[in-house]
Scaffold this motif. Structure first.
Motif, PDB file in Angstrom:
ATOM      1  N   GLY A 299     -12.113  -1.500   0.808  1.00 29.06           N
ATOM      2  CA  GLY A 299     -12.003  -2.676   0.851  1.00 29.06           C
ATOM      3  C   GLY A 299     -10.861  -3.284   1.282  1.00 29.06           C
ATOM      4  N   GLU A 300      -9.767  -3.193   0.399  1.00 35.00           N
ATOM      5  CA  GLU A 300      -8.252  -4.096   0.421  1.00 35.00           C
ATOM      6  C   GLU A 300      -8.332  -3.907   1.628  1.00 35.00           C
ATOM      7  OE1 GLU A 300      -5.122  -4.371  -2.540  1.00 35.00           O
ATOM      8  OE2 GLU A 300      -5.988  -2.812  -2.958  1.00 35.00           O
ATOM      9  N   VAL A 301      -8.438  -2.477   2.304  1.00 33.34           N
ATOM     10  CA  VAL A 301      -7.006  -1.949   3.200  1.00 33.34           C
ATOM     11  C   VAL A 301      -8.007  -2.812   4.426  1.00 33.34           C
ATOM     12  CG1 VAL A 301      -5.915   0.074   4.393  1.00 33.34           C
ATOM     13  CG2 VAL A 301      -6.234   0.391   2.391  1.00 33.34           C
TER      14      VAL A 301
ATOM     15  N   ASP B 259     -15.506  -1.224  -1.157  1.00 35.23           N
ATOM     16  CA  ASP B 259     -15.140  -1.750  -2.481  1.00 35.23           C
ATOM     17  C   ASP B 259     -15.725  -1.096  -2.823  1.00 35.23           C
ATOM     18  OD1 ASP B 259     -14.140  -4.025  -1.535  1.00 35.23           O
ATOM     19  OD2 ASP B 259     -15.185  -5.952  -2.159  1.00 35.23           O
TER      20      ASP B 259
ATOM     21  N   PHE C 215       0.388  -0.647  -0.039  1.00 39.08           N
ATOM     22  CA  PHE C 215      -0.184   0.289   0.555  1.00 39.08           C
ATOM     23  C   PHE C 215       0.829   1.178  -0.180  1.00 39.08           C
ATOM     24  CE2 PHE C 215      -3.167  -3.647   2.242  1.00 39.08           C
ATOM     25  CZ  PHE C 215      -3.854  -2.960   1.159  1.00 39.08           C
TER      26      PHE C 215
ATOM     27  N   ARG D 125      -6.265   3.082  -7.044  1.00 33.76           N
ATOM     28  CA  ARG D 125      -5.944   1.773  -6.835  1.00 33.76           C
ATOM     29  C   ARG D 125      -5.477   0.996  -5.893  1.00 33.76           C
ATOM     30  NH1 ARG D 125      -1.503   1.148 -10.431  1.00 33.76           N
ATOM     31  NH2 ARG D 125      -1.707  -1.462  -9.859  1.00 33.76           N
ATOM     32  N   ILE D 126      -6.109   1.906  -4.520  1.00 27.67           N
ATOM     33  CA  ILE D 126      -6.119   1.530  -3.499  1.00 27.67           C
ATOM     34  C   ILE D 126      -7.348   1.075  -3.006  1.00 27.67           C
ATOM     35  CG2 ILE D 126      -4.904   1.893  -1.084  1.00 27.67           C
ATOM     36  CD1 ILE D 126      -2.453   3.050  -1.859  1.00 27.67           C
ATOM     37  N   GLY D 127      -7.726  -0.142  -2.599  1.00 27.12           N
ATOM     38  CA  GLY D 127      -9.099   0.226  -2.399  1.00 27.12           C
ATOM     39  C   GLY D 127      -9.474   0.074  -1.291  1.00 27.12           C
TER      40      GLY D 127
ATOM     41  N   ARG E 137      -9.705  -5.012   4.850  1.00 30.10           N
ATOM     42  CA  ARG E 137      -9.377  -6.706   4.739  1.00 30.10           C
ATOM     43  C   ARG E 137      -8.015  -6.906   5.454  1.00 30.10           C
ATOM     44  NH1 ARG E 137     -12.963  -5.864   0.480  1.00 30.10           N
ATOM     45  NH2 ARG E 137     -14.978  -7.191   0.291  1.00 30.10           N
ATOM     46  N   HIS E 138      -7.220  -6.179   5.505  1.00 31.03           N
ATOM     47  CA  HIS E 138      -5.450  -6.256   5.516  1.00 31.03           C
ATOM     48  C   HIS E 138      -5.945  -5.964   6.820  1.00 31.03           C
ATOM     49  CE1 HIS E 138      -2.034  -6.333   5.679  1.00 31.03           C
ATOM     50  NE2 HIS E 138      -1.237  -5.434   5.980  1.00 31.03           N
TER      51      HIS E 138
ATOM     52  N   THR F 273     -12.390   4.553  -2.316  1.00 27.61           N
ATOM     53  CA  THR F 273     -10.991   4.676  -3.069  1.00 27.61           C
ATOM     54  C   THR F 273     -10.459   5.440  -2.279  1.00 27.61           C
ATOM     55  OG1 THR F 273     -10.081   5.018  -5.110  1.00 27.61           O
ATOM     56  CG2 THR F 273     -10.325   3.306  -5.111  1.00 27.61           C
TER      57      THR F 273
END
Length: 140
Positions: free
Chosen positions: A76-78, A118, A53, A72-74, A80-81, A121
């Motif tokens: 939801g992705e952050v 999601d 990230f 490009r940094i979602g 979840r991580h 960003t």
């Protein structure tokens, strides 16, 4: 559901770096801007860097910056991580788990929560970028 302080700090780091796109920042600068612990932030930064990230640059003029464009940094992705356990309840040892209707409802709620995240960003968090820059400058 309440997000952990770890996730909160992670998002704050990404907002700070996104506001200063392309520039290197130090952990000390980010910690000072938010008034949070340097040592806690160091752990967060190391984890965000390992996950791609953010990028760390070593050396005298080093620092940290976004590892990829904010678009490009979602979120939801952050989340979840950074959230170790996203289960709202632990039904493993519950007597009524085999017959209870709560787990599928909570599972659906969590899927909806992440579906919303999601759709956004880090760039979406920077909508008032000039105001953010002024606020960070005032804190520094």
């Amino acid at each position: 559901m309440k997000l952990s302080l770890y996730t909160d700090y992670s998002l704050r780091v990404l907002i700070h770096l996104g506001t200063h796109a392309g520039e290197l920042a130090s952990i000390a600068q980010v910690a000072q801007a938010y008034g949070i612990s340097h040592s806690h932030l160091t752990k967060v930064v190391q984890d965000l860097a390992a996950a791609g990230f953010i990028e760390t640059v070593r050396g005298r003029n080093g620092g940290i910056r976004l590892g990829r464009p904010a678009e490009r940094i979602g979120l939801g992705e952050v989340v979840r991580h950074t959230e170790a356990h996203v289960d709202l309840v632990d039904c493993g040892d519950c007597l009524i788990a085999p017959a209870c209707g709560l787990p599928p409802i909570l599972g659906r709620a969590m899927r909806a929560f992440f579906e919303v995240l999601d759709g956004y960003t880090v760039a979406d968090l920077l909508g008032k970028q000039r105001t953010l820059q002024r606020l960070f400058a005032a804190a520094g």
